[in-house]
Design a protein around this motif. Structure first.
Motif, mmCIF file in Angstrom:
data_model
loop_
_atom_site.group_PDB
_atom_site.id
_atom_site.type_symbol
_atom_site.label_atom_id
_atom_site.label_comp_id
_atom_site.label_asym_id
_atom_site.label_seq_id
_atom_site.Cartn_x
_atom_site.Cartn_y
_atom_site.Cartn_z
ATOM 1 N N TYR A 95 0.837 -1.189 0.000
ATOM 2 C CA TYR A 95 0.000 0.000 0.000
ATOM 3 C C TYR A 95 0.879 1.248 0.000
ATOM 4 C CZ TYR A 95 -3.412 -3.288 2.044
ATOM 5 O OH TYR A 95 -4.232 -4.367 2.308
ATOM 6 N N TRP A 111 -7.112 3.905 3.147
ATOM 7 C CA TRP A 111 -6.120 3.155 2.390
ATOM 8 C C TRP A 111 -6.721 2.694 1.075
ATOM 9 C CZ3 TRP A 111 -1.139 2.509 4.211
ATOM 10 C CH2 TRP A 111 -0.917 2.861 5.548
ATOM 11 N N GLY A 114 -4.557 -1.667 -2.374
ATOM 12 C CA GLY A 114 -3.276 -2.350 -2.307
ATOM 13 C C GLY A 114 -3.017 -3.178 -3.551
#
Length: 121
Positions: A95, A111, A114
């Motif tokens: 990430y 976030w 990823g």
């Protein structure tokens, strides 16, 4: 809202290489330090590399020093992670995020999805 889109992961044999990219939108990219983190199954997310707003400032975890190189293109709002001499221990989801340079902690609670890196023997 900030958007982080990681790409470039894949399956590679030990000793191989990959180049990850992270496209950032929604905030002023060039003024922020950026970091690459990784999280392996059952483990906490860890910072592996970081760059200040200027590429002159970089940080690497001991486990990747000499093998990984972080870089950024402020014109493209993108940060990269060149990973060479990959090891099975590098297997994780990778990430990116903006970080506070002094603490190396992420600035965003958000976030991206990823990108999976899997290194086989």
């Amino acid at each position: 809202q900030v958007q982080l889109v990681e790409s470039g992961g894949g399956l590679v044999q030990a000793g191989g290489f990959l180049r990850l990219s992270c496209a950032v939108s929604g905030r002023t990219f060039s003024s922020n330090a950026m970091g690459w983190f990784r999280q392996a199954p059952g483990q906490e997310r860890e910072l592996v590399a970081a760059t200040g707003w200027s590429a002159w400032n970089t940080y690497y975890a001991d486990s990747v020093k000499g093998r990984f190189t972080i870089s950024r293109d402020n014109a493209k709002n993108t940060v990269y992670l060149q990973m060479n001499s990959l090891k099975p221990g590098d297997t994780a989801v990778y990430y990116c995020n903006a970080i506070a340079w002094a603490t190396k902690r992420p600035l965003n609670d958000y976030w991206g999805q990823g990108t999976q890196v899997t290194v086989s023997l």
